[in-house]
Write a protein that holds these residues in place. Structure first.
Motif, PDB file in Angstrom:
ATOM      1  N   ILE A  53       0.878  -1.159   0.000  1.00 36.25           N
ATOM      2  CA  ILE A  53       0.000   0.000   0.000  1.00 36.25           C
ATOM      3  C   ILE A  53       0.919   1.213   0.000  1.00 36.25           C
ATOM      4  N   ASN A  54       0.357   2.402  -0.081  1.00 30.74           N
ATOM      5  CA  ASN A  54       1.213   3.579  -0.102  1.00 30.74           C
ATOM      6  C   ASN A  54       0.855   4.574   0.990  1.00 30.74           C
ATOM      7  N   ASN A 112      15.537   7.930   1.572  1.00 30.92           N
ATOM      8  CA  ASN A 112      15.102   9.295   1.879  1.00 30.92           C
ATOM      9  C   ASN A 112      14.179   9.856   0.778  1.00 30.92           C
ATOM     10  N   TRP A 113      13.622  11.014   1.064  1.00 30.80           N
ATOM     11  CA  TRP A 113      12.714  11.672   0.117  1.00 30.80           C
ATOM     12  C   TRP A 113      13.462  12.113  -1.131  1.00 30.80           C
ATOM     13  N   GLU A 114      12.809  11.960  -2.286  1.00 29.92           N
ATOM     14  CA  GLU A 114      13.392  12.395  -3.543  1.00 29.92           C
ATOM     15  C   GLU A 114      12.364  13.227  -4.305  1.00 29.92           C
ATOM     16  N   GLY A 115      12.819  14.342  -4.869  1.00 27.59           N
ATOM     17  CA  GLY A 115      11.905  15.239  -5.570  1.00 27.59           C
ATOM     18  C   GLY A 115      11.863  15.040  -7.067  1.00 27.59           C
ATOM     19  N   LEU A 167       4.342   8.010  -2.932  1.00 30.11           N
ATOM     20  CA  LEU A 167       4.261   6.673  -3.519  1.00 30.11           C
ATOM     21  C   LEU A 167       5.653   6.108  -3.779  1.00 30.11           C
ATOM     22  N   ASP A 168       6.536   6.945  -4.269  1.00 29.43           N
ATOM     23  CA  ASP A 168       7.912   6.545  -4.567  1.00 29.43           C
ATOM     24  C   ASP A 168       8.605   5.992  -3.321  1.00 29.43           C
ATOM     25  N   LYS A 227      -0.622  12.458 -13.263  1.00 28.15           N
ATOM     26  CA  LYS A 227       0.655  12.761 -13.905  1.00 28.15           C
ATOM     27  C   LYS A 227       1.806  12.167 -13.105  1.00 28.15           C
ATOM     28  N   GLY A 228       1.692  12.275 -11.768  1.00 32.67           N
ATOM     29  CA  GLY A 228       2.736  11.717 -10.905  1.00 32.67           C
ATOM     30  C   GLY A 228       2.845  10.224 -11.059  1.00 32.67           C
TER      31      GLY A 228
END
Length: 287
Positions: free
Chosen positions: A216-217, A235-238, A245-246, A286-287
């Motif tokens: 799940i996300n 870690n977070w990525e932009g 979700l990533d 789009k994401g």
């Protein structure tokens, strides 16, 4: 020629029916999983928050961007969170470009600091990575072992942390996600339709998948992460519009478990005009 066209139409029709049938079976499987999920949380290991030694340190992150109309309500709501002040830190990750909004936010934060609340106003020189970049920047200096995240239009209940952080007693759990609620569900036909669609996702789909350990996300807000899990997953990525979700999938590929709490509702506002709803859906897709 006419017979060939008829066969093609029948083939397309039959294929469509078959796909709908398989989709219906998948939804039925989710329903069965959902109905069998009720007692799982009752037997899950939990922190005893009556024991001071078991109370974990939590950082609340509030990523905001030009939230002039809701930031005061957000800060007032979060400041009422019922949790030991010595174990709580609040980061306002403010990427706003509106000088007036920034000044007003800073003033409200200063007033809260004077009450003894550990709340920080964190500003960046640039918006690299957008929301993901802000979360990553705040994580560098976060004191908490667990990171709760709320978007500006979400209003968690005062006991939200007490209902969620307890499940991290299980060291394999990386995320606890709560169900989105809707403050303005009955505002119009548009908001009722959006609420219905989101409720189907946040109940049947999320609970059904989680019950059987399927991926799940994290939904970008109204959830809480184990800091170790974020770092272990990279870690977070932009580099994507759906940073939530990533990171969720990277974490689960690292064998971290996610727990979804249907019974803990975190209310927020739905878009009230069709242009805003369309923009939101376009961004998600789009994401």
């Amino acid at each position: 020629m006419g017979l060939t066209i008829a066969y093609i139409i029948i083939g397309i029709y039959s294929t469509s029916l078959l796909l709908i049938f398989f989709y219906s079976l998948a939804q039925l499987n989710l329903l069965v999983n959902y109905l069998g999920n009720k007692k799982i949380n009752e037997v899950a290991p939990k922190y005893n928050l009556l024991d001071a030694k078991e109370i974990p340190f939590v950082t609340i992150q509030l990523p905001i961007y030009n939230e002039e109309y809701v930031v005061e309500r957000l800060l007032e709501n979060i400041s009422k969170m019922e949790y030991p002040k010595s174990k709580l830190e609040i980061q306002v990750l403010d990427d706003s470009t509106d000088k007036l909004t920034v000044e007003e936010t800073a003033g409200r934060i200063k007033a809260l600091q004077e009450t003894g609340l550990d709340i920080q106003h964190i500003r960046r020189e640039n918006r690299t990575g957008y929301k993901a970049g802000a979360l990553k920047e705040g994580l560098k200096i976060a004191k908490g072992d667990f990171i709760a995240i709320f978007d500006a239009d979400f209003l968690p209940e005062y006991d939200w942390l007490k209902k969620t952080v307890i499940y991290f007693k299980d060291e394999e759990i990386g995320v606890v996600q709560t169900r989105w609620g809707h403050i303005n569900r009955d505002y119009s036909t548009l908001t009722k339709i959006q609420a219905f669609a989101l409720d189907a996702h946040f109940t049947l789909e999320q609970v059904g998948r989680n019950a059987k350990g399927h991926f799940i996300n994290f939904n970008g807000t109204a959830g809480i992460w184990r800091k170790e899990c974020i770092l272990d997953a990279g870690n977070w990525e932009g580099d994507t519009l759906t940073e939530d979700l990533d990171l969720s999938y990277r974490a689960q590929l690292k064998n971290w478990k996610f727990k979804y709490l249907e019974d803990v509702e975190t209310p927020a506002e739905l878009p009230v005009v069709i242009s805003a709803a369309r923009s939101q859906q376009f961004r998600w897709n789009k994401g």
